[in-house]
Scaffold this active site. Structure first.
Site, short mmCIF file in Angstrom:
data_model
loop_
_atom_site.label_atom_id
_atom_site.label_comp_id
_atom_site.label_asym_id
_atom_site.label_seq_id
_atom_site.Cartn_x
_atom_site.Cartn_y
_atom_site.Cartn_z
N ASP A 1 -99.20 41.96 -14.33
CA ASP A 1 -99.34 43.11 -13.24
C ASP A 1 -100.48 42.61 -12.34
OD1 ASP A 1 -99.00 45.10 -11.54
OD2 ASP A 1 -99.65 46.75 -13.02
N ARG B 1 -95.36 60.70 -7.55
CA ARG B 1 -96.10 59.32 -7.75
C ARG B 1 -97.55 59.92 -7.29
NH1 ARG B 1 -95.43 53.07 -6.34
NH2 ARG B 1 -94.35 53.27 -8.28
N CYS C 1 -93.86 43.93 -12.95
CA CYS C 1 -93.41 44.93 -12.35
C CYS C 1 -93.15 44.76 -10.54
CB CYS C 1 -94.13 46.10 -12.52
SG CYS C 1 -95.87 46.23 -12.28
N GLN D 1 -90.91 52.46 -15.29
CA GLN D 1 -91.11 51.06 -15.27
C GLN D 1 -90.77 50.56 -16.51
OE1 GLN D 1 -92.07 48.89 -12.43
NE2 GLN D 1 -91.29 47.41 -13.65
N HIS E 1 -96.47 54.31 -16.52
CA HIS E 1 -95.41 54.24 -15.48
C HIS E 1 -94.28 54.02 -16.15
CE1 HIS E 1 -93.62 53.10 -11.84
NE2 HIS E 1 -93.99 52.00 -11.60
N ARG F 1 -84.81 49.04 -12.22
CA ARG F 1 -85.41 50.20 -12.04
C ARG F 1 -84.38 51.51 -11.56
NH1 ARG F 1 -90.51 50.57 -10.57
NH2 ARG F 1 -90.06 52.93 -11.18
N1 NVA Z 1 -100.41 48.62 -12.03
C1 NVA Z 1 -99.85 48.78 -10.43
C2 NVA Z 1 -98.36 49.02 -10.61
C3 NVA Z 1 -97.46 49.06 -9.39
C4 NVA Z 1 -96.18 49.26 -9.61
C5 NVA Z 1 -100.51 49.86 -9.97
O1 NVA Z 1 -100.74 50.92 -10.27
O2 NVA Z 1 -100.97 49.59 -8.49
N1 CP Z 2 -92.81 48.50 -9.67
C1 CP Z 2 -93.00 49.45 -8.75
O1 CP Z 2 -93.37 50.81 -9.18
O2 CP Z 2 -93.04 49.03 -7.44
P1 CP Z 2 -93.34 50.06 -6.36
O3 CP Z 2 -94.82 50.48 -6.16
O4 CP Z 2 -92.89 49.31 -5.10
O5 CP Z 2 -92.68 51.30 -6.46
#
Ligand code: NVA
Ligand code: CP
Length: 333
Positions: free
Chosen positions: A229, A106, A270, A136, A133, A315
C-alpha cells in the site's frame, strides 16, 4: 446467521462463517452482474455515503452497488454539507437515520464511525478510517479466493507500512479465514500490540500464524500473495514523505522481491498506487527525493502477477454483499 440491521465497522466483529457468507453472496452478485441479471431488491430504500477523505473505488463501489440494488444514493462530503464543521457527527447521524436506510462513512478516527453507528438506528458501513479498511479486506479475499480456489493454508505478506488501516484489516481477515499473515516492514512501522493481541488467538484457533518481521528474507518461498500500500496514507502530513521514503525504500515491491515469493505468487494493492510519475503527488515527490517509483515498481504493477484491477472490481461486489445482507429482511422481496 442474522445480518439484518447490523453495522459493518471492523472485520473482528464478524465470525469466519459470517465473513465467508459475505464472500459467497458477493460471488453470486458478481455472476448476476456479469450475466446482466437485474437484482434491484430495494427499490424503496435510500442510502447516504459520507466522505471526509477523498475516494475513487470506495465511493464508486457504494454508488454502483446501491444503484444495482435499486436504491437511491446521496453522496455527502464536508464541502457540500454541514457535517463536521457546523453539525456534529452524532447529530448528522440522527438526522440521516430518519431519512436513509443505511449510512456509509469514510474518515479519520475509528471512534467517529463507531459513534455514528451508536447514534444512527440504521446500518453504518465503514468505508475506511485511520484504523481499518474492512470492505477492502473483503474485496481482497474474494480476489484471493477466486484466484487460488481455497483460502485456508495460504500465506499473505503485507510489505511496507504494516501498521496502516489496510494492513490491520488484512491481518484480522487472515486470522479469521485461516490464512498465514506476514507483516514485513521496518520496526518503526510495525503493527500495534493491540491489533496483534486481538488477532493472534484467532489465528491460533484457526491453525494459521501471524509473523511480524523487518526481514524481507522471511518472504522466501513462503508468500502466495505479496500485498503493499502507499507509504503515506490519507490524512498523514506531507512533511513525512522524506522520513517514510527513508524507512520504506528497501521494502519496495520489485521483481527481485516477487522472485523470492512462491513461483505462483500474485501481487495485490488496494490502490491508488505510486508506481510511475503519472500523478501530481508522485511528480512532487520525485522533484524533492528523486524517486520515480515508490511502494511498487511499474514492472511488477503491470506484470501478469498483478491482479490489482480485479481487486478493484471486487470492491463493488463485496460492498454490495455487505449492504444487501445488512439491509435485507426475510419478509422483503
Ligand atoms: N492506507 C491508504 C489506503 C487507501 C485506500 C490510506 O489510508 O490512504
Ligand atoms: N482502495 C480504496 O479504498 O480506494 P479509494 O481510496 O479510491 O476509495
Amino acid at each position: 446467521m442474522n445480518f439484518y440491521g447490523r453495522d459493518f465497522l471492523r472485520i473482528l466483529d464478524f465470525s469466519e462463517d459470517e465473513l465467508r457468507c459475505f464472500l459467497d453472496i458477493a460471488k453470486k452478485f458478481k455472476e448476476m452482474k456479469r450475466e446482466g441479471r437485474s437484482h434491484k431488491y430495494f427499490p424503496n430504500k435510500n442510502i447516504a455515503i459520507l466522505f471526509e477523505k477523498t475516494s475513487t473505488r470506495t465511493r464508486c463501489s457504494f454508488e454502483v452497488a446501491g444503484y444495482d440494488l435499486g436504491m437511491g444514493v446521496t453522496f455527502l462530503d464536508p464541502s457540500g454539507s454541514q457535517m463536521g464543521h457546523k453539525e456534529s457527527i452524532a447529530d448528522t447521524a440522527r438526522v440521516l437515520a430518519r431519512l436513509y436506510d443505511g449510512i456509509e462513512y469514510r474518515g479519520f478516527d475509528q471512534k467517529i464511525v463507531d459513534d455514528l453507528a451508536k447514534y444512527a438506528e440504521v446500518p453504518v458501513w465503514n468505508g475506511l478510517t485511520d484504523e481499518c479498511h474492512p470492505t477492502q479486506a473483503l474485496g481482497d479475499f474474494l480476489t484471493i479466493q477466486e484466484h487460488f480456489g481455497e483460502l485456508k493454508g495460504l500465506t499473505l505478506a503485507f510489505v511496507g507500512d504494516t501498521r496502516n488501516n489496510v494492513a490491520n484489516s488484512l491481518m484480522a481477515m487472515s486470522a479469521k479465514m485461516g490464512v498465514n499473515f506476514i507483516a514485513c516492514g521496518p520496526a518503526e512501522l510495525r503493527p500495534s500490540d493491540e491489533i496483534v493481541a486481538a488477532c493472534r488467538p484467532i489465528a491460533e484457533k484457526n491453525g494459521c500464524t501471524i509473523t511480524i518481521t523487518d526481514d524481507i528474507a522471511e518472504l522466501e518461498s513462503r508468500a502466495d500473495v505479496i500485498y503493499t500500500d502507499v507509504w503515506l496514507s490519507l490524512g498523514e502530513p506531507q512533511e513525512k514523505w522524506g522520513e517514510r521514503i527513508e524507512l520504506l525504500k528497501s521494502y519496495q515491491v520489485n521483481a527481485e522481491m516477487m522472485n523470492k515469493a512462491k513461483d505462483s505468487a500474485i501481487f495485490l494493492h488496494c490502490l491508488p498506487s505510486f508506481h510511475d510519475l503519472n500523478t501530481s503527488i508522485a511528480r512532487d515527490v520525485n522533484k524533492v527525493f528523486g524517486i520515480s517509483e515508490m511502494e511498487v515498481t511499474n514492472e511488477v504493477f503491470e506484470s501478469d502477477k498483478s491482479l490489482v484491477f480485479e481487486q478493484a472490481e471486487n470492491r463493488m461486489h463485496t460492498i454490495k454483499a455487505v449492504m444487501f445482507l445488512t439491509l435485507y429482511k426475510k419478509e422483503e422481496k
